[in-house]
Design a protein around this motif. Structure first.
Motif, PDB file in Angstrom:
ATOM      1  N   GLY A 104      -1.212  -0.833 -15.073  1.00  0.00           N
ATOM      2  CA  GLY A 104      -0.774  -2.212 -15.165  1.00  0.00           C
ATOM      3  C   GLY A 104      -0.812  -2.876 -13.798  1.00  0.00           C
ATOM      4  O   GLY A 104      -1.163  -2.244 -12.793  1.00  0.00           O
ATOM      5  N   SER A 105      -0.441  -4.146 -13.756  1.00  0.00           N
ATOM      6  CA  SER A 105      -0.519  -4.926 -12.516  1.00  0.00           C
ATOM      7  C   SER A 105       0.652  -4.708 -11.584  1.00  0.00           C
ATOM      8  O   SER A 105       0.653  -5.236 -10.471  1.00  0.00           O
ATOM      9  N   GLY A 106       1.654  -3.962 -12.030  1.00  0.00           N
ATOM     10  CA  GLY A 106       2.768  -3.629 -11.154  1.00  0.00           C
ATOM     11  C   GLY A 106       3.942  -4.582 -11.288  1.00  0.00           C
ATOM     12  O   GLY A 106       3.786  -5.750 -11.655  1.00  0.00           O
TER      13      GLY A 106
ATOM     14  N   HIS B  36      -9.013   0.833  -5.897  1.00  0.00           N
ATOM     15  CA  HIS B  36      -8.862  -0.128  -4.806  1.00  0.00           C
ATOM     16  C   HIS B  36      -7.589  -0.927  -5.070  1.00  0.00           C
ATOM     17  O   HIS B  36      -7.438  -1.513  -6.158  1.00  0.00           O
ATOM     18  N   GLN B  37      -6.676  -0.923  -4.095  1.00  0.00           N
ATOM     19  CA  GLN B  37      -5.485  -1.749  -4.215  1.00  0.00           C
ATOM     20  C   GLN B  37      -5.682  -2.992  -3.366  1.00  0.00           C
ATOM     21  O   GLN B  37      -5.814  -2.896  -2.142  1.00  0.00           O
ATOM     22  N   GLY B  41      -1.509  -6.157  -4.394  1.00  0.00           N
ATOM     23  CA  GLY B  41      -0.887  -4.953  -4.941  1.00  0.00           C
ATOM     24  C   GLY B  41      -1.520  -4.412  -6.201  1.00  0.00           C
ATOM     25  O   GLY B  41      -1.138  -3.345  -6.667  1.00  0.00           O
ATOM     26  N   GLN B  42      -2.487  -5.119  -6.757  1.00  0.00           N
ATOM     27  CA  GLN B  42      -3.108  -4.648  -7.999  1.00  0.00           C
ATOM     28  C   GLN B  42      -4.002  -3.449  -7.743  1.00  0.00           C
ATOM     29  O   GLN B  42      -4.739  -3.409  -6.753  1.00  0.00           O
ATOM     30  N   LEU B  43      -3.937  -2.483  -8.660  1.00  0.00           N
ATOM     31  CA  LEU B  43      -4.782  -1.291  -8.582  1.00  0.00           C
ATOM     32  C   LEU B  43      -5.995  -1.491  -9.481  1.00  0.00           C
ATOM     33  O   LEU B  43      -5.853  -1.631 -10.689  1.00  0.00           O
ATOM     34  N   SER B  82     -11.487  -5.489   1.654  1.00  0.00           N
ATOM     35  CA  SER B  82     -10.261  -5.079   2.355  1.00  0.00           C
ATOM     36  C   SER B  82      -9.185  -4.657   1.364  1.00  0.00           C
ATOM     37  O   SER B  82      -9.114  -5.156   0.241  1.00  0.00           O
ATOM     38  N   GLY B  83      -8.349  -3.742   1.823  1.00  0.00           N
ATOM     39  CA  GLY B  83      -7.279  -3.228   0.971  1.00  0.00           C
ATOM     40  C   GLY B  83      -7.144  -1.732   1.180  1.00  0.00           C
ATOM     41  O   GLY B  83      -7.674  -1.173   2.130  1.00  0.00           O
ATOM     42  N   VAL B  84      -6.428  -1.089   0.270  1.00  0.00           N
ATOM     43  CA  VAL B  84      -6.227   0.352   0.359  1.00  0.00           C
ATOM     44  C   VAL B  84      -7.027   1.030  -0.751  1.00  0.00           C
ATOM     45  O   VAL B  84      -6.985   0.594  -1.908  1.00  0.00           O
ATOM     46  N   TYR B  85      -7.728   2.086  -0.378  1.00  0.00           N
ATOM     47  CA  TYR B  85      -8.508   2.861  -1.336  1.00  0.00           C
ATOM     48  C   TYR B  85      -7.803   4.189  -1.572  1.00  0.00           C
ATOM     49  O   TYR B  85      -7.532   4.931  -0.633  1.00  0.00           O
ATOM     50  N   PHE B  86      -7.516   4.458  -2.842  1.00  0.00           N
ATOM     51  CA  PHE B  86      -6.828   5.682  -3.215  1.00  0.00           C
ATOM     52  C   PHE B  86      -7.752   6.590  -4.006  1.00  0.00           C
ATOM     53  O   PHE B  86      -8.506   6.137  -4.870  1.00  0.00           O
TER      54      PHE B  86
END
Lengths: 112, 109
Positions: A104-106, B36-37, B41-43, B82-86
């Motif tokens: 989900g989007s959090g 990718h976040q 904040g979206q994953l 750009s962002g965080v990659y998990f």
């Protein structure tokens, strides 16, 4: 509509209050999860459920409880919120066959 | 439980550059996903890739399951990358997705 819907998107609450985060899905998946993300860190598992009658603790379940009301609904409760529960909370689903997860989007929760 | 290590922890690029992100894991896996976040904040699910190679536009990923690592390639990077990659995995002896700590990517114009 999103496959996995979380409500609310943002919430500010006071220390000691009870709060519920809700998650619903249209993927038809049996498995549902709640994760927590703290700033600068990866996601950590709080609780998970493989079907309506199944509830399991994750890494960091203390201070949380869950309810699986139906295949499509999984809610997370903080019985008495504390400031170190301030975090970004994610709900996810997966299907037994593929193991692929959908998030989900959090919900961004702040406890003051 | 299974351990997931990502490198580098931080990466700064100029727009147009290429990059490789690495994920090492400590046990055999049934599932490996790259996310990718974004800054909100979206994953975003990039790849489901427990083995083999996949490509999607400027992004591609390779998992060498026998050697317990996966690579995410980003070509011709853009500021929106750009962002965080998990990297996240489910071990063959487990049933839950375990995340690495991520790579923070910054692409400058």
């Amino acid at each position: 509509d999103a496959d996995v819907t979380q409500t609310p998107r943002n919430r500010i609450t006071k220390t000691g209050k009870r709060i519920m985060l809700e998650c619903s899905q249209t993927k038809g998946h049996d498995r549902m999860y709640w994760y927590r993300q703290d700033p600068g860190l990866g996601l950590r598992l709080i609780y998970y459920s493989f079907d309506v009658k199944d509830i399991n603790k994750g890494e960091i379940s203390d201070g949380y409880s869950v309810s699986r009301q139906a295949q499509a609904k999984f809610s997370l409760s903080l019985e008495s919120a504390i400031p170190n529960q301030t975090a970004l909370y994610f709900c996810a689903t997966s299907d037994y066959g593929t193991y692929g997860y959908t998030f989900g989007s959090g919900t961004r929760l702040t406890v003051v | 439980g299974i351990q997931v290590e990502q490198s580098p922890p931080d990466l700064i690029l100029q727009e147009g550059a290429n990059s490789t992100l690495r994920c090492n894991f400590s046990d055999s896996v049934n599932n490996l996903q790259w996310f990718h976040q974004n800054p909100w904040g979206q994953l975003i699910n990039l790849f489901y890739i427990p083995s083999g190679t996949k490509q999607n536009g400027r992004l591609s990923a390779t998992t060498v399951a026998t050697e317990r690592y996966s690579l995410l390639y980003i070509s011709s990077s853009q500021t929106t990358d750009s962002g965080v990659y998990f990297c996240a995995v489910v071990g063959t002896s487990g049933s839950r997705l375990t995340f690495g700590e991520g790579t923070q990517l910054t692409v400058n114009p």
